[in-house]
Design a protein around this motif. Structure first.
Motif, short mmCIF file in Angstrom:
data_model
loop_
_atom_site.label_atom_id
_atom_site.label_comp_id
_atom_site.label_asym_id
_atom_site.label_seq_id
_atom_site.Cartn_x
_atom_site.Cartn_y
_atom_site.Cartn_z
N SER A 27 2.81 1.16 2.98
CA SER A 27 3.63 0.81 1.82
C SER A 27 2.73 0.28 0.72
CB SER A 27 4.67 -0.24 2.23
OG SER A 27 4.03 -1.48 2.46
N GLY A 28 3.34 -0.39 -0.27
CA GLY A 28 2.55 -0.93 -1.37
C GLY A 28 1.72 -2.13 -0.93
N GLY A 29 2.18 -2.83 0.09
CA GLY A 29 1.48 -4.04 0.53
C GLY A 29 0.89 -3.94 1.93
N CYS B 259 6.91 8.75 2.18
CA CYS B 259 7.55 9.81 1.36
C CYS B 259 6.54 10.89 1.03
CB CYS B 259 7.98 9.25 -0.01
SG CYS B 259 9.37 8.17 0.03
N ASN B 260 5.26 10.58 1.16
CA ASN B 260 4.20 11.48 0.69
C ASN B 260 4.20 12.82 1.41
OD1 ASN B 260 1.10 12.37 0.94
ND2 ASN B 260 1.48 11.38 -1.02
N SER B 261 4.21 13.89 0.63
CA SER B 261 4.33 15.24 1.21
C SER B 261 3.14 15.56 2.12
CB SER B 261 4.45 16.28 0.10
OG SER B 261 3.27 16.26 -0.68
N TYR C 59 -2.91 4.30 -4.12
CA TYR C 59 -2.26 5.35 -4.91
C TYR C 59 -1.91 4.84 -6.31
CZ TYR C 59 -1.49 9.33 -1.80
OH TYR C 59 -1.67 10.46 -1.05
N ASP C 60 -1.33 3.64 -6.36
CA ASP C 60 -0.89 3.10 -7.66
C ASP C 60 -2.09 2.80 -8.56
OD1 ASP C 60 1.67 3.31 -6.74
OD2 ASP C 60 1.86 1.20 -6.17
N LYS C 61 -3.20 2.31 -7.97
CA LYS C 61 -4.39 2.01 -8.78
C LYS C 61 -5.04 3.30 -9.28
CE LYS C 61 -5.51 -2.54 -6.91
NZ LYS C 61 -6.32 -3.29 -5.94
O1 KG4 Z 1 7.74 0.45 0.96
P1 KG4 Z 1 7.72 0.43 -0.52
O2 KG4 Z 1 8.91 0.98 -1.28
O3 KG4 Z 1 7.50 -1.03 -1.06
C1 KG4 Z 1 6.66 -1.95 -0.40
O4 KG4 Z 1 7.12 -2.58 0.58
O5 KG4 Z 1 5.49 -2.01 -0.85
O6 KG4 Z 1 6.39 1.21 -0.97
C2 KG4 Z 1 6.06 1.38 -2.31
C3 KG4 Z 1 4.77 2.16 -2.40
C4 KG4 Z 1 4.21 2.23 -3.81
O7 KG4 Z 1 2.85 1.91 -3.78
C5 KG4 Z 1 4.45 3.68 -4.19
O8 KG4 Z 1 3.54 4.20 -5.15
C6 KG4 Z 1 4.28 4.36 -2.86
O9 KG4 Z 1 4.95 3.52 -1.96
N1 KG4 Z 1 4.85 5.73 -2.83
C7 KG4 Z 1 4.10 6.84 -2.63
C8 KG4 Z 1 5.00 7.95 -2.69
N2 KG4 Z 1 6.25 7.45 -2.92
C9 KG4 Z 1 6.13 6.10 -2.99
N3 KG4 Z 1 2.79 7.00 -2.42
C10 KG4 Z 1 2.32 8.26 -2.23
N4 KG4 Z 1 3.13 9.35 -2.29
C11 KG4 Z 1 4.46 9.26 -2.50
N5 KG4 Z 1 5.23 10.36 -2.55
#
Ligand code: KG4
Ligand code: ZN
Length: 340
Positions: free
Chosen positions: A135-137, A272-274, A165-167
């Motif tokens: 996830s993001g964290g 979610c990443n393909s 990914y976000d950075k």
């Molecule tokens: O689980 P989440 O909704 O929130 C947290 O608990 O962090 O994860 C969010 C993270 C973000 O960094 C977002 O950019 C990433 O998931 N994310 C993806 C994709 N969809 C969301 N990263 C790569 N590919 C994706 N398709």
């Protein structure tokens, strides 16, 4: 048991009504993403304030969508941590207030516990299983023996996969959070175009490191900036995705071999990443491991996922006391029944 679940750990205000920890009667998510995008990341003070504004309407909407009144709710489950303290407090205080007013139990669960059990909303998975949470964290590999019994096998030592990914998206001038945009561009690009580092690939641990990968993208883009849209940008995104997925798959494979796991859960926003979904499917087919990845709508932050552990705890009389507080930093290994 009909549970109301509440999630406010970061930038999504979410509430859901779930029956027996299985059947989603409603799930409402109000995202603050557009507000934080202007700042290039989540601003904690703004997040708390927006949760305060949105939570009551989001709960009302969840009850209305589920076609149940508050009197039908038999328990409340809420994220206790980890997350932004101020943001967590909004959902946690509301959960306590509802529990007191309605004389029903409440339980505060770990945010990642929610992600881990999201696939159970579609099809329960037998214990034990191996879980990759991205996830993001978090970027963690867990051995899961049952509800509340988690052992960390490996974790990121710096950035989480979603953070990387976000950075990377930010470096390329894309809005926050840009993970899904990189994924879209990666699908058009050549993953072998640029050889990016595979950090910690052969270090003998199950840990991850993604900050060097981000720095490599930064240096490349400084040397010859890519323009979006364009083939160069697509190739860079595809190469970045390939590097991330390669490391995630290699460490997951090592964890499967080490533990002899027969089942794998992949969860969290990056699930979610393909590219990752495809890679994990191939890996599990090759190793004869049963794979569970939730539908993309259940991978990101939502409140319904919390109801799975919540239903287990409350139906086993594991109830949080009113004196309990939120915890911004909370290790999954340190969850015990008395810590809930
Ligand atoms: O689980 P989440 O909704 O929130 C947290 O608990 O962090 O994860 C969010 C993270 C973000 O960094 C977002 O950019 C990433 O998931 N994310 C993806 C994709 N969809 C969301 N990263 C790569 N590919 C994706 N398709
Ligand atoms: Zn999350």
């Amino acid at each position: 048991m009909i549970l109301l679940s509440i999630e406010t750990s970061c930038d999504e205000t979410a509430a859901a009504v779930v029956r027996d920890g299985r059947e989603i009667l409603s799930s409402v998510i109000s995202s603050q993403v557009d507000i934080h995008a202007a700042y290039g990341g989540v601003v904690p003070e703004i997040a708390s304030r927006k949760h305060m504004e949105s939570l009551a309407p989001v709960i009302s909407q969840a009850l209305q969508d589920a076609a149940v009144g508050m009197e039908a709710v038999e328990g409340v489950v809420v994220t206790r941590g980890p997350g932004l303290s101020g943001a967590l407090l909004v959902g946690f205080s509301a959960a306590k207030a509802i529990a007191v007013a309605r004389k029903i139990p409440f339980v505060g669960v770990h945010h990642i516990e929610g992600h881990l059990f999201a696939p159970f909303l579609e099809q329960p998975v037998d214990f034990p299983f191996l879980a990759l949470v991205v996830s993001g964290g978090h970027t963690h590999l867990y051995h899961v023996e049952g509800f509340g019994h988690y052992t960390t096998l490996g974790r990121t030592i710096d950035d989480a996969a979603g953070e990387a990914y976000d950075k990377c998206a930010k470096i390329l001038g894309m809005p926050y959070p840009g993970g899904h945009l990189i994924d879209l561009m990666a699908q058009r690009g050549n993953p072998d175009a640029i050889r990016l580092p595979r950090p910690l690939l052969r270090d003998g641990t199950l840990n991850f490191s993604f900050s060097g990968l981000k720095t490599a993208v930064l240096q490349l883009n400084m040397k010859s900036p890519v323009s979006i849209p364009g083939q160069d940008a697509d190739d860079l995104c595809a190469s970045f995705q390939e590097a991330v997925c390669h490391v995630l798959a290699a460490k997951t494979e090592a964890a499967i071999r080490q533990t002899g796991a027969a089942r794998l859960v992949v969860a969290g926003g990056v699930a979610c990443n393909s590219g990752l979904r495809l890679r994990m499917k191939e890996l599990c087919q090759q190793l004869g491991v049963e794979l569970s990845i939730p539908h993309p709508s259940l991978c990101g932050d939502n409140a319904a996922m919390l109801a799975v552990p919540g239903d287990y705890y409350l139906s086993h009389d594991i109830v949080s006391p009113m004196t309990l507080d939120v915890t911004a930093n909370w290790d999954m290994d340190r969850i015990t029944e008395s810590s809930l």
